[in-house]
Design an enzyme around this catalytic site. Structure first.
Site, PDB file in Angstrom:
ATOM      1  N   ARG A  42      40.162  43.873  55.778  1.00 19.52           N
ATOM      2  CA  ARG A  42      39.618  45.038  56.481  1.00 19.52           C
ATOM      3  C   ARG A  42      39.149  44.671  57.878  1.00 19.52           C
ATOM      4  NH1 ARG A  42      34.526  47.591  53.710  1.00 19.52           N
ATOM      5  NH2 ARG A  42      34.156  45.356  53.790  1.00 19.52           N
ATOM      6  N   ASN A  95      43.718  43.691  45.154  1.00 19.31           N
ATOM      7  CA  ASN A  95      42.539  42.849  44.933  1.00 19.31           C
ATOM      8  C   ASN A  95      41.322  43.308  45.730  1.00 19.31           C
ATOM      9  OD1 ASN A  95      41.124  40.040  44.470  1.00 19.31           O
ATOM     10  ND2 ASN A  95      41.260  40.306  46.698  1.00 19.31           N
ATOM     11  N   SER A 148      37.625  44.048  36.386  1.00 10.99           N
ATOM     12  CA  SER A 148      36.420  43.235  36.222  1.00 10.99           C
ATOM     13  C   SER A 148      35.915  43.390  34.797  1.00 10.99           C
ATOM     14  CB  SER A 148      35.343  43.738  37.187  1.00 10.99           C
ATOM     15  OG  SER A 148      34.085  43.211  36.824  1.00 10.99           O
ATOM     16  N   TYR A 161      30.724  50.802  40.248  1.00  4.54           N
ATOM     17  CA  TYR A 161      31.700  49.706  40.196  1.00  4.54           C
ATOM     18  C   TYR A 161      32.428  49.698  38.841  1.00  4.54           C
ATOM     19  CZ  TYR A 161      33.312  44.805  40.682  1.00  4.54           C
ATOM     20  OH  TYR A 161      34.051  43.645  40.758  1.00  4.54           O
ATOM     21  N   SER A 164      34.962  52.449  38.719  1.00  5.33           N
ATOM     22  CA  SER A 164      36.154  52.159  39.530  1.00  5.33           C
ATOM     23  C   SER A 164      37.050  51.127  38.834  1.00  5.33           C
ATOM     24  CB  SER A 164      35.757  51.653  40.920  1.00  5.33           C
ATOM     25  OG  SER A 164      35.202  50.343  40.867  1.00  5.33           O
ATOM     26  N   LYS A 165      36.437  50.134  38.200  1.00  3.94           N
ATOM     27  CA  LYS A 165      37.218  49.065  37.579  1.00  3.94           C
ATOM     28  C   LYS A 165      37.828  49.508  36.250  1.00  3.94           C
ATOM     29  CE  LYS A 165      36.708  45.974  40.812  1.00  3.94           C
ATOM     30  NZ  LYS A 165      37.873  45.516  41.594  1.00  3.94           N
ATOM     31  N   ILE A 194      32.886  35.051  39.255  1.00  5.76           N
ATOM     32  CA  ILE A 194      33.694  34.081  40.004  1.00  5.76           C
ATOM     33  C   ILE A 194      32.938  33.751  41.296  1.00  5.76           C
ATOM     34  CG2 ILE A 194      35.955  33.617  41.010  1.00  5.76           C
ATOM     35  CD1 ILE A 194      36.061  34.287  37.969  1.00  5.76           C
TER      36      ILE A 194
HETATM   37  P1  NAP Z   1      34.881  39.024  48.384  1.00  2.95           P
HETATM   38  O1  NAP Z   1      34.729  37.537  48.423  1.00  2.95           O
HETATM   39  O2  NAP Z   1      33.737  39.895  48.752  1.00  2.95           O
HETATM   40  O3  NAP Z   1      36.170  39.404  49.293  1.00  2.95           O
HETATM   41  C1  NAP Z   1      36.545  40.751  49.374  1.00  2.95           C
HETATM   42  C2  NAP Z   1      37.862  40.854  50.067  1.00  2.95           C
HETATM   43  O4  NAP Z   1      38.264  42.244  50.059  1.00  2.95           O
HETATM   44  C3  NAP Z   1      37.810  40.454  51.529  1.00  2.95           C
HETATM   45  O5  NAP Z   1      39.059  39.875  51.866  1.00  2.95           O
HETATM   46  C4  NAP Z   1      37.613  41.777  52.252  1.00  2.95           C
HETATM   47  O6  NAP Z   1      38.117  41.800  53.596  1.00  2.95           O
HETATM   48  C5  NAP Z   1      38.468  42.683  51.388  1.00  2.95           C
HETATM   49  N1  NAP Z   1      38.118  44.094  51.494  1.00  2.95           N
HETATM   50  C6  NAP Z   1      36.950  44.695  51.157  1.00  2.95           C
HETATM   51  N2  NAP Z   1      37.016  46.020  51.400  1.00  2.95           N
HETATM   52  C7  NAP Z   1      38.259  46.247  51.913  1.00  2.95           C
HETATM   53  C8  NAP Z   1      38.930  47.405  52.373  1.00  2.95           C
HETATM   54  N3  NAP Z   1      38.336  48.613  52.353  1.00  2.95           N
HETATM   55  N4  NAP Z   1      40.200  47.285  52.834  1.00  2.95           N
HETATM   56  C9  NAP Z   1      40.813  46.071  52.863  1.00  2.95           C
HETATM   57  N5  NAP Z   1      40.231  44.936  52.445  1.00  2.95           N
HETATM   58  C10 NAP Z   1      38.961  45.024  51.980  1.00  2.95           C
HETATM   59  O7  NAP Z   1      35.324  39.502  46.928  1.00  2.95           O
HETATM   60  P2  NAP Z   1      35.914  38.674  45.680  1.00  2.95           P
HETATM   61  O8  NAP Z   1      34.782  38.193  44.866  1.00  2.95           O
HETATM   62  O9  NAP Z   1      36.977  37.760  46.111  1.00  2.95           O
HETATM   63  O10 NAP Z   1      36.557  39.886  44.858  1.00  2.95           O
HETATM   64  C11 NAP Z   1      37.943  40.203  44.914  1.00  2.95           C
HETATM   65  C12 NAP Z   1      38.218  41.245  43.841  1.00  2.95           C
HETATM   66  O11 NAP Z   1      37.862  40.692  42.571  1.00  2.95           O
HETATM   67  C13 NAP Z   1      37.398  42.520  43.998  1.00  2.95           C
HETATM   68  O12 NAP Z   1      38.181  43.630  43.633  1.00  2.95           O
HETATM   69  C14 NAP Z   1      36.264  42.338  43.018  1.00  2.95           C
HETATM   70  O13 NAP Z   1      35.763  43.567  42.584  1.00  2.95           O
HETATM   71  C15 NAP Z   1      36.973  41.578  41.923  1.00  2.95           C
HETATM   72  N6  NAP Z   1      36.050  40.813  41.069  1.00  2.95           N
HETATM   73  C16 NAP Z   1      35.258  39.841  41.587  1.00  2.95           C
HETATM   74  C17 NAP Z   1      34.398  39.147  40.738  1.00  2.95           C
HETATM   75  C18 NAP Z   1      33.497  38.050  41.226  1.00  2.95           C
HETATM   76  O14 NAP Z   1      32.636  37.611  40.446  1.00  2.95           O
HETATM   77  N7  NAP Z   1      33.641  37.547  42.427  1.00  2.95           N
HETATM   78  C19 NAP Z   1      34.354  39.476  39.366  1.00  2.95           C
HETATM   79  C20 NAP Z   1      35.183  40.477  38.886  1.00  2.95           C
HETATM   80  C21 NAP Z   1      36.035  41.138  39.741  1.00  2.95           C
HETATM   81  P3  NAP Z   1      37.187  41.376  54.881  1.00  2.95           P
HETATM   82  O15 NAP Z   1      37.119  39.860  54.842  1.00  2.95           O
HETATM   83  O16 NAP Z   1      37.926  41.883  56.063  1.00  2.95           O
HETATM   84  O17 NAP Z   1      35.856  42.001  54.650  1.00  2.95           O
END
Ligand code: NAP
Length: 249
Positions: A42, A95, A148, A161, A164-165, A194
């Site tokens: 983004r 993602n 998630s 959240y 949505s998930k 994670i």
């Molecule tokens: P993160 O570290 O916060 O990274 C989020 C990523 O999504 C970044 O690349 C961000 O881009 C991008 N993003 C956010 N809003 C966006 C938008 N409107 N349009 C395009 N890109 C967008 O998150 P993460 O932990 O890697 O999570 C990735 C996915 O896994 C998510 O869907 C999250 O819900 C899911 N998840 C995560 C966990 C966890 O514990 N971490 C657990 C379960 C599920 P920018 O860098 O430009 O902001």
């Protein structure tokens, strides 16, 4: 006749939210498997540029494709233009996601709305313009969405959240049945905790005590699962939800 592959003969895939965290690891994994990766993000161009640099340094192929997945018109314009210029995508990893946590009693409508727009509308906004060109490739295809544990069992403080998930699970399973006859698979990955920016403010040691495997997961571990689903060997798996949560569910 649309071009099936890029100039180097590689299949083309998009990873949304590829600048950081899980998406970054997924992009590195898929590029390492010989796919040409469009890196969506983004706003964090610097982080996305670093991912691109890492992929290229390892001999892989990728390019940046920034747009807001919550913005239907912006997503459609970027994807249409990309397909027109480079050819259809063979695969997509949905993602990109955000949180805006808090109990429902004090949740603002904007917090409900932004999470649903990004995490669930992003499914429509990215896949709808991408799907028909993918079907016309007549080469099968792969779709993975990032749900998630919160979408599987629910989590307090996360009704937006979790909604949505859980919605992503329904959408992915339904889509899997729509596209199966085209040889395209669609599956959901449902991570637990994670270690990424998303949960950086949470007390990791306290959380680990509640996880049967007693530790947070690594983005690379989620990426390896996505890599398998994208592989030849993953071709008979569709309409499934894969927990990767250290035993939480
Ligand atoms: P993160 O570290 O916060 O990274 C989020 C990523 O999504 C970044 O690349 C961000 O881009 C991008 N993003 C956010 N809003 C966006 C938008 N409107 N349009 C395009 N890109 C967008 O998150 P993460 O932990 O890697 O999570 C990735 C996915 O896994 C998510 O869907 C999250 O819900 C899911 N998840 C995560 C966990 C966890 O514990 N971490 C657990 C379960 C599920 P920018 O860098 O430009 O902001």
């Amino acid at each position: 006749m649309p071009r099936m592959k890029n100039e180097g003969g590689k299949k083309r895939v998009i990873v949304t939210g590829a600048s950081r965290g899980i998406g970054r690891s997924v992009a590195l994994e898929l590029a390492g498997r010989g796919l040409d990766v469009a890196l969506n993000f983004r706003s964090n161009e610097q982080a996305a540029g670093e991912v691109l640099g890492e992929i290229e340094a390892a001999g892989g192929s990728a390019h940046l494709l920034p747009f807001d997945v919550a913005d239907e018109q912006a997503a459609r314009a970027a994807i249409d233009e990309e397909i027109e210029r480079q050819g259809p995508f063979w695969g997509a990893v949905l993602n990109a996601g955000i949180t805006a946590d808090g109990p429902l009693v004090s949740m603002k409508h904007a917090e409900w709305d932004s999470v649903l727009r990004t995490n669930l509308d992003g499914f429509y906004n990215v896949l709808q313009p991408l799907l028909m060109p993918m079907v016309r490739l007549r080469d099968g295809g792969r779709i993975v969405t990032m749900s998630s544990v919160s979408g599987v069992v629910g989590n307090r403080g996360q009704v937006n959240y979790s909604a949505s998930k859980a919605g992503l699970i329904g959408a992915t399973r339904a889509l899997a049945r729509e596209v199966a006859k085209r040889g395209i698979t669609a599956n959901c990955v449902a991570p637990g905790f994670i270690a990424t920016d998303m949960i950086a403010d949470l007390p990791a040691a306290e959380i680990a005590k509640q996880i049967p495997l007693r530790r947070l997961g690594r983005p690379e571990e989620v990426a390896a699962l996505v890599g398998f689903l994208f592989s030849e060997d993953g071709g008979y798996i569709t309409a499934q939800v894969f927990g990767i949560d250290g035993g939480m569910t």
